[in-house]
Design a protein around this motif. Structure first.
Motif, PDB file in Angstrom:
ATOM      1  N   GLN A 192       0.826  -1.203   0.000  1.00  0.00           N
ATOM      2  CA  GLN A 192       0.000   0.000   0.000  1.00  0.00           C
ATOM      3  C   GLN A 192       0.865   1.259   0.000  1.00  0.00           C
ATOM      4  O   GLN A 192       0.558   2.229  -0.666  1.00  0.00           O
ATOM      5  CB  GLN A 192      -0.926   0.013   1.219  1.00  0.00           C
ATOM      6  N   VAL A 208      -2.702   2.019  -3.247  1.00  0.00           N
ATOM      7  CA  VAL A 208      -3.966   1.332  -3.465  1.00  0.00           C
ATOM      8  C   VAL A 208      -3.967   0.060  -2.649  1.00  0.00           C
ATOM      9  O   VAL A 208      -2.900  -0.480  -2.342  1.00  0.00           O
ATOM     10  CB  VAL A 208      -4.203   0.955  -4.952  1.00  0.00           C
ATOM     11  N   GLN A 230     -13.416  -2.659   1.032  1.00  0.00           N
ATOM     12  CA  GLN A 230     -12.585  -1.747   0.220  1.00  0.00           C
ATOM     13  C   GLN A 230     -13.455  -0.658  -0.414  1.00  0.00           C
ATOM     14  O   GLN A 230     -13.095   0.512  -0.436  1.00  0.00           O
ATOM     15  CB  GLN A 230     -11.877  -2.521  -0.905  1.00  0.00           C
ATOM     16  N   GLU A 234     -13.192   3.381   0.093  1.00  0.00           N
ATOM     17  CA  GLU A 234     -13.003   4.325  -1.022  1.00  0.00           C
ATOM     18  C   GLU A 234     -14.108   5.382  -1.019  1.00  0.00           C
ATOM     19  O   GLU A 234     -13.844   6.571  -1.239  1.00  0.00           O
ATOM     20  CB  GLU A 234     -13.030   3.574  -2.355  1.00  0.00           C
ATOM     21  N   ARG A 272     -10.305  -3.872 -12.266  1.00  0.00           N
ATOM     22  CA  ARG A 272      -9.162  -3.295 -11.556  1.00  0.00           C
ATOM     23  C   ARG A 272      -7.842  -3.852 -12.073  1.00  0.00           C
ATOM     24  O   ARG A 272      -6.837  -3.134 -12.162  1.00  0.00           O
ATOM     25  CB  ARG A 272      -9.343  -3.611 -10.068  1.00  0.00           C
ATOM     26  N   SER A 293      -8.823   2.845 -11.248  1.00  0.00           N
ATOM     27  CA  SER A 293      -7.949   2.960 -10.080  1.00  0.00           C
ATOM     28  C   SER A 293      -8.631   2.601  -8.768  1.00  0.00           C
ATOM     29  O   SER A 293      -7.965   2.527  -7.752  1.00  0.00           O
ATOM     30  CB  SER A 293      -7.385   4.376  -9.993  1.00  0.00           C
ATOM     31  N   CYS A 294      -9.952   2.413  -8.772  1.00  0.00           N
ATOM     32  CA  CYS A 294     -10.556   1.890  -7.543  1.00  0.00           C
ATOM     33  C   CYS A 294     -11.862   1.155  -7.857  1.00  0.00           C
ATOM     34  O   CYS A 294     -12.504   1.408  -8.874  1.00  0.00           O
ATOM     35  CB  CYS A 294     -10.738   2.961  -6.473  1.00  0.00           C
ATOM     36  N   SER A 338     -14.774   1.206  -6.373  1.00  0.00           N
ATOM     37  CA  SER A 338     -16.023   1.968  -6.326  1.00  0.00           C
ATOM     38  C   SER A 338     -16.250   2.718  -7.637  1.00  0.00           C
ATOM     39  O   SER A 338     -17.384   2.929  -8.047  1.00  0.00           O
ATOM     40  CB  SER A 338     -16.008   2.946  -5.146  1.00  0.00           C
ATOM     41  N   HIS A 339     -15.172   3.127  -8.284  1.00  0.00           N
ATOM     42  CA  HIS A 339     -15.295   3.788  -9.585  1.00  0.00           C
ATOM     43  C   HIS A 339     -15.970   2.843 -10.589  1.00  0.00           C
ATOM     44  O   HIS A 339     -16.868   3.236 -11.334  1.00  0.00           O
ATOM     45  CB  HIS A 339     -13.903   4.210 -10.054  1.00  0.00           C
TER      46      HIS A 339
END
Lengths: 272, 272, 272
Positions: B7, B12, B30, B34, B107, B114-115, B117-118
């Motif tokens: 991390q 990330v 996670q 986020e 991902r 990059s995450c 939730s996106h």
């Protein structure tokens, strides 16, 4: 063959309808029967089917209601759109006949289409074409701003962009339909099948009459791009992903980028 | 390598999660972390993130809420859709596991992701696939009218048209996704990446089993059109804009219109 | 040539505006005049035109209102989006100047565009680009989550997917626009025309700076796919349906899959 007998074999209503019946009335009665069957088997859809089909006295009213709901926005109200669609369909029997021919075309030519109500409710290509027919009437009545606003809503909601001045025949199947673009001076004949991502566009070098002319019974595969004031003869087939910049003779197949003729009248038939 | 150390290097969270933890729980924790971070840094999104993620006790509820909001209409209410999605996800652990695999795939394989939730909130390809999984369950339960209504809403809202009968594996990445069309009898394996404008379609000449079969780990480039009941072997790569009408052996690359094989098992490797 | 004289010939206002006037004010006065004319001739549009154009004191406010209405959802409220767009446009004269240049570009380069208000209201390519400019500002301000949420709404509503980090010039025409995908590290110069279904994407093999760089005045035809960190020189033309994996020199035409150079500086001109 008697209607009842064929129904027993296929579990679907026969088509085309007997010539002694009115085609539009026959189709509308089929659609209502399908909707009643589905509302009974699927309670989650009952109120939707009632609102869009079963509560209406005619195909024109059902279609106007459904299109108005799909295309309305916070600034283009559904009541305005409903009145607009219904007014056009009521005044123009030829537009209603084209709608009927489009429903029959989907049922005949799309193996995934198993009932008329599915096409009426769910096929965005069908709905985009019906909206275009009304936009085209508005265009001919010199109501360009409203015709263009309607084109824009159809492009947003269905990702189908047909210029209101384009002239489309009847019995048209726009299968899947996402990304179809048809330019201002394009002409499409009767009983044409157009898959998704198809462009009938300009070359960018011309003004005026600058878009393709598509003959009756043509089949245009997914992602084909036909550019310029070229003529695609009746019964021709345009392969998926082709880029066509030339005339294609009747009953001829064109494939590739740039497209070449591979079968039909001009070349020995290989694809048919 | 310890989680904390990695991390520090990449800023990330690591993945895949430690095998001692439950994968779905780990991923959901996670996503919530986020969302909390983003809600703090961007007040304009706080109420949106709270409503779609932070107020929910599980990934299944968050996803059901978000899909219902995206896909609802004046006639298909969000409450109906929410119950439908949540009911399917709750009853089917394998569907929830496929959702988790899809989030990990985005991902891992999309450099712009990059995450998690996106992907959950913003990737219409991911959302269209999750809606398809529920439509597919409905199809298997003989609830065709509802399955087709759901397919239609996904086609309108995301411009992604997947027939509810199509069978999709897990770990699927539909990147960008606009214009993807997947036909009724298509089968897609696990860990497949499909770019936008890809068609898995029929040739128009066949009925019945008429769509492509895509093996595990295949990559299909933007705008590729694969037609007919052809077999794309595991690990094959289909170039952007290709038109594929033939079988492609495993670990082989096909490019062009019409597509030819240019590397892999059958031909000397040139692309790998 | 005097303004009045040319208006008599073409029935449209002249452009570019006289240098002695402020370009943005001139354009806004044209748009209002068009909207007043259309509201008078088409009562069905009067309240729409009043709400989106005539009630606003500036182009920035009209555009912010219209975009907010198009892009809002039950979770991203129109008031939030309106404030966001107006704040960005008010603070950034260069963004407003790019909007003006885009409107002039549509009018100059699209034969189907007969008035500025039509582009402002109806062209989803124009609207997607304006939303991107705001998303790009947010990205540069480290407000990535909001920038990505905006990108996602534009992808849903307009089927145009432009990564907020991509850098776009002014005088851009995205014609029809459905299916356009522009990746994270792409750069597009000034006065570029991009047709629908165009991809400026990655090859999937690289990370970091992995997308195309498009020079000033380039024309990219429908369905063209340009992949990788390649350079398309100024004034180049990319044919419809091309798959471009190589640099294209300035003022050169590239066509085919894979694309080859067919005219311009490097090869004898054949297309110009």
């Amino acid at each position: 063959m008697p209607v009842g007998q064929q129904q027993n074999h296929h579990q679907v209503p026969t088509y085309p309808p007997p010539e002694s019946e009115d085609e539009e009335s026959w189709l509308w009665s089929q659609i209502k029967a399908e909707a009643r069957r589905d509302a009974e088997s699927e309670p989650a859809l009952a109120s939707y089917l009632y609102a869009t089909i079963l509560s209406h006295p005619s195909l024109a009213r059902s279609l106007s209601f459904h299109l108005a709901n799909k295309l309305c926005s916070s600034t283009l109200l559904s009541t305005l759109l409903y009145d607009l669609f219904l007014g056009s369909l009521s005044a123009q029997p030829s537009v209603r006949a084209a709608t009927v021919a489009d429903l029959l075309a989907a049922r005949h030519r799309d193996p995934a289409c198993s009932c008329f109500s599915h096409c009426l409710l769910n096929y965005k290509g069908f709905l985009a074409v019906q909206a275009h027919r009304v936009a085209h009437l508005l265009w001919l009545q010199q109501r360009q701003p409203l015709a263009l606003a309607l084109q824009s809503r159809v492009a947003d909601v269905f990702a189908v962009d047909i210029h209101p001045a384009a002239r489309l025949g009847r019995g048209l199947l726009l299968d899947h339909a996402t990304g179809v673009v048809i330019g201002e001076t394009a002409v499409v004949g009767n009983n044409v099948s157009i898959l998704h991502h198809v462009t009938l566009g300009g070359t960018g070098k011309a003004v005026g009459d600058r878009h393709p002319k598509i003959g009756d019974g043509v089949l245009i595969g997914a992602g084909a791009t036909i550019l310029g004031n070229v003529r695609i003869g009746e019964g021709a087939k345009i392969g998926a992903g082709s880029v066509v910049l030339i005339d294609v003779p009747p009953r001829t197949t064109a494939v590739g980028n740039p497209a070449r003729l591979v079968g039909g009248k001009e070349k020995p038939a290989r694809h048919e």
